[in-house]
Design a protein around this motif. Structure first.
Motif: not given
Length: 185
Positions: A39-60
């Motif tokens: 999303t371009g938002q900065p990471l918070r303290q001790l947080e790691i970024p995730l690059d897992a693919p998006a998943v769908t469930a129904g219309n979400l």
């Protein structure tokens, strides 16, 4: 006379400022830092970024953006909450991929550990950190928020199981397993 005497001082200050700026630019270029979530938002303290693919469930569409575990206690504006084990926080993005709005119950999601056990959200942590227990998302809109889970102290996370409706199958978002230092949030 005073003006001539001030010039060497101004020149020296300008040189020092230029040198400090150059050193800061070099340090910023070579200093290791994690990249922000998608999303371009900065990471918070001790947080790691995730690059897992998006998943769908129904219309979400669900996307896990960042993860932080090992949290011993959280403090909010109106309460303090010590973990029974250790808290994990998953930053989640949810997008409605349809022309109708969606009401999502976050209590349906489960944090699955390496041993296969499934953990529901920690309601107290969600309320203290003012995260939605349920959320309405408009048609073709998205929301981003944190899911908080309280898991055993030495447990390793495996995946986040998300679903859009009770009784529907869940979709799994893989999460990295790692050792987390004890800390608070």
């Amino acid at each position: 006379m005073r003006r001539a005497a001030a010039r060497p001082l101004v020149t020296a200050l300008a040189g020092a400022l230029a040198g400090a700026t150059g050193a800061a630019l070099v340090a910023a270029a070579i200093w290791p830092h994690p990249s922000p979530p998608a999303t371009g938002q900065p990471l918070r303290q001790l947080e790691i970024p995730l690059d897992a693919p998006a998943v769908t469930a129904g219309n979400l569409e669900f996307r896990a953006l960042a993860l932080r575990c090992g949290i011993a206690v959280i403090v909010g504006t109106h309460a303090e909450h010590p973990a029974k084990g250790r808290l994990c926080r998953v930053r989640l993005s949810v997008t409605v991929d349809d022309s109708i709005s969606a009401r999502l119950d976050n209590d349906l999601h489960r944090l699955v550990l390496a041993d296969g056990s499934r953990h529901s959200i920690d309601w107290e942590a969600m309320q203290i950190k003012r995260q939605p227990l349920t959320i309405d998302i408009g048609a073709h809109d998205s929301a981003q928020y944190d899911l908080w889970f309280d898991i055993p102290r030495d447990a390793a996370v495996d995946r986040l199981a998300v679903t859009n409706d009770k009784g529907m199958p869940s979709s799994d978002i893989p999460l990295p397993s790692r050792d987390w230092p004890d800390h608070s949030a």
